[in-house]
Enzyme design. Structure first.
Site, short mmCIF file in Angstrom:
data_model
loop_
_atom_site.label_atom_id
_atom_site.label_comp_id
_atom_site.label_asym_id
_atom_site.label_seq_id
_atom_site.Cartn_x
_atom_site.Cartn_y
_atom_site.Cartn_z
N ASP A 1 0.88 -1.17 0.00
CA ASP A 1 0.00 0.00 0.00
C ASP A 1 0.92 1.21 0.00
OD1 ASP A 1 -2.22 1.95 1.32
OD2 ASP A 1 -3.23 0.20 0.51
N ASP A 2 0.49 2.27 0.64
CA ASP A 2 1.27 3.52 0.65
C ASP A 2 2.66 3.28 1.28
OD1 ASP A 2 1.77 6.20 0.34
OD2 ASP A 2 -0.05 6.85 1.38
N LYS B 1 -3.87 -0.51 -6.73
CA LYS B 1 -4.84 0.31 -5.99
C LYS B 1 -4.47 1.76 -6.25
CE LYS B 1 -5.97 1.40 -1.12
NZ LYS B 1 -5.83 0.86 0.27
N ASP C 1 -5.29 5.36 -5.26
CA ASP C 1 -5.95 6.19 -4.25
C ASP C 1 -6.22 7.59 -4.82
OD1 ASP C 1 -6.98 6.85 -1.77
OD2 ASP C 1 -5.29 6.03 -0.65
N ARG D 1 -13.48 1.16 -3.80
CA ARG D 1 -13.86 1.57 -2.44
C ARG D 1 -15.00 2.57 -2.53
NH1 ARG D 1 -9.87 2.05 1.32
NH2 ARG D 1 -11.48 3.11 2.51
N ASP E 1 -12.08 4.27 5.54
CA ASP E 1 -11.08 3.22 5.83
C ASP E 1 -11.54 2.37 7.01
OD1 ASP E 1 -9.64 4.57 3.96
OD2 ASP E 1 -7.97 5.09 5.28
C1 GLA Z 1 -6.22 6.12 2.23
C2 GLA Z 1 -6.81 4.79 1.82
C3 GLA Z 1 -6.27 3.68 2.71
C4 GLA Z 1 -4.76 3.67 2.62
C5 GLA Z 1 -4.18 5.02 2.97
C6 GLA Z 1 -2.69 5.10 2.70
O1 GLA Z 1 -6.66 6.52 3.50
O2 GLA Z 1 -8.22 4.80 1.87
O3 GLA Z 1 -6.82 2.44 2.33
O4 GLA Z 1 -4.40 3.29 1.31
O5 GLA Z 1 -4.81 6.07 2.22
O6 GLA Z 1 -2.14 6.32 3.03
#
Ligand code: GLA
Length: 404
Positions: free
Chosen positions: A77-78, A153, A155, A212, A216
């Site tokens: 992810d990030d 993914k 964002d 999504r 979160d």
């Molecule tokens: C957002 C996304 C999360 C995650 C964070 C990462 O909040 O909705 O799922 O990917 O960013 O910083």
């Protein structure tokens, strides 16, 4: 002649996602909810976002039975990238935490028979402040494809949300153009919801494999029920949007973390299966109690989740304001999944007939208990009232077959 011209125009105009992926909801592991943006490998070498952590999860997925029941993607992810792009303008991994680079990590994951996911952001920066893809969409799509990435993914932090209806489909086009099938996970509808911009789910489903739509998730029952509540309220919009190749994503599975108990864990898995939702676990697979591993690997629940018809279930009745009852139509010979969700902190008994839940098939149904290896429970008549007792903050999940 006119028909031919129109056909050609349509073919040129179409930008739909064309990757053949996610015919059933994707299953795998995603780093974010459990490990967040922990970049401190000096102080916390076992839990920082790094190639070591991701490889260890891939190993556990294979060796502890997750792969055997269908979990497949291992996703960053990030916070995986460097703070700067390279001299050619491409994203690059943080060199200290990913010394071998992303391609090598993807190779490792593939060598274990799994697939790799990565994270990007449609705006100028990711949510955690790493380089975003705005102005680089095409380069980034190609870089991910060159590395052997299987899921992206994308964002939406730090962006102009009003441009997403145009910008996300652009990324779809660039992903298609790489020729590599890359499952596309979009955060676009969630940002539109938050900005109160009307969501066009037909457009979303044409361009994204999963998306999504809400906040979160975190490791708590309150977070899970908050998401379920949003899905209940918007089900008339969400249900028709879902189908093979394109599914709503209520966010990660937190089973095996520290914030929910066994009943709540069963309930999350059941609910995500009724929702035809991705099963992307975010937990520490190196350190998980057997009871939670069994819940994650429950084949009967996964069978409902992975039903080939890909139809999302919906709430059919609320009982005494604390028990919600859901039905998902399946492909057959397993005809329906029936779920009772008790959100109250005490057990509850519901008395209801199948007809009250919308079933009309007169001979009735054979019931199997999905939480108990598909144990045969009995034949249930359509018009008779039955009692169902549901544990505190828990669920019941049944597989239903037509009775002869
Ligand atoms: C957002 C996304 C999360 C995650 C964070 C990462 O909040 O909705 O799922 O990917 O960013 O910083």
């Amino acid at each position: 002649m006119l028909a031919i011209t129109l056909l050609v125009l349509c073919a040129v105009g179409t930008q739909a996602l064309d990757n053949g992926l996610a015919r059933t909801p994707p299953m795998g592991w995603l780093i974010w909810e459990r490990f967040r943006c922990n970049t401190n490998c000096k102080l916390d070498p076992n839990n920082c976002v790094s190639e070591k952590l991701v490889k260890e999860m891939a190993d556990r997925m294979v060796e502890d039975g997750y792969k055997d029941v269908g979990y497949e993607y291992v996703n960053l992810d990030d916070c995986w990238s460097d703070k700067e792009r390279d001299a050619q303008g491409r994203l690059q991994a943080d060199p200290d935490r990913f010394p071998s680079g992303i391609k090598s990590l993807a190779d490792y994951i593939h060598s274990r028979g799994l697939k790799m996911g990565i994270y990007g952001d449609y705006g100028t920066k990711t949510c955690a402040g790493y380089p975003g893809s705005l102005g680089h969409l095409q380069t980034d799509a190609q870089t991910f494809a060159d590395w052997g990435i299987d899921m992206l993914k994308l964002d939406g932090c730090n962006s102009n949300v009003t441009t997403m209806k145009k910008g996300y489909p652009e990324m779809t086009k660039y992903l298609n153009a790489t020729g590599r099938p890359i499952l596309f996970s979009c955060s676009w509808p969630d940002y539109e919801r938050a900005a109160k911009i009307p969501i066009n789910y037909t457009l979303v489903a044409d361009n994204c494999n999963i998306w999504r739509n809400y906040d979160d998730i975190n490791d708590s029952w309150g977070s899970i029920t908050g998401i379920i509540d949003y899905y209940d309220k918007t089900q008339d919009t969400l249900v028709p949007a879902a189908g093979p190749g394109h599914f709503n994503d209520p966010d990660m599975i937190v089973v095996g973390d520290q914030g929910i108990n066994v009943n709540q864990a069963n309930a999350q898995m059941a609910m995500w299966s009724i929702f035809a939702a991705p099963l992307l676990m975010s937990n520490d697979l190196r350190n998980i109690q057997p009871v939670y591993r069994d819940i994650l690997q429950n084949k009967e629940v996964i069978r409902i989740n992975q039903d080939p018809a890909g139809k999302m279930g919906k709430r059919v009745l609320t009982y005494n304001s604390t028990v919600d009852i859901y039905v998902r139509t399946l492909a057959g010979p397993l005809e329906f999944a029936l779920m009772f969700l008790n959100t109250a902190a005490k057990p509850c008994t519901v008395t209801v007939s199948l007809r009250q839940l919308g079933f009309t098939y007169q001979p009735g149904f054979e019931f199997e208990d999905a939480f108990d290896n598909g144990r045969f429970v009995g034949v249930f008549n359509t018009d008779q009232m039955y009692n169902y007792t549901i544990k505190a903050t828990g669920a019941l999940l049944y597989n239903l077959y037509f009775s002869s």
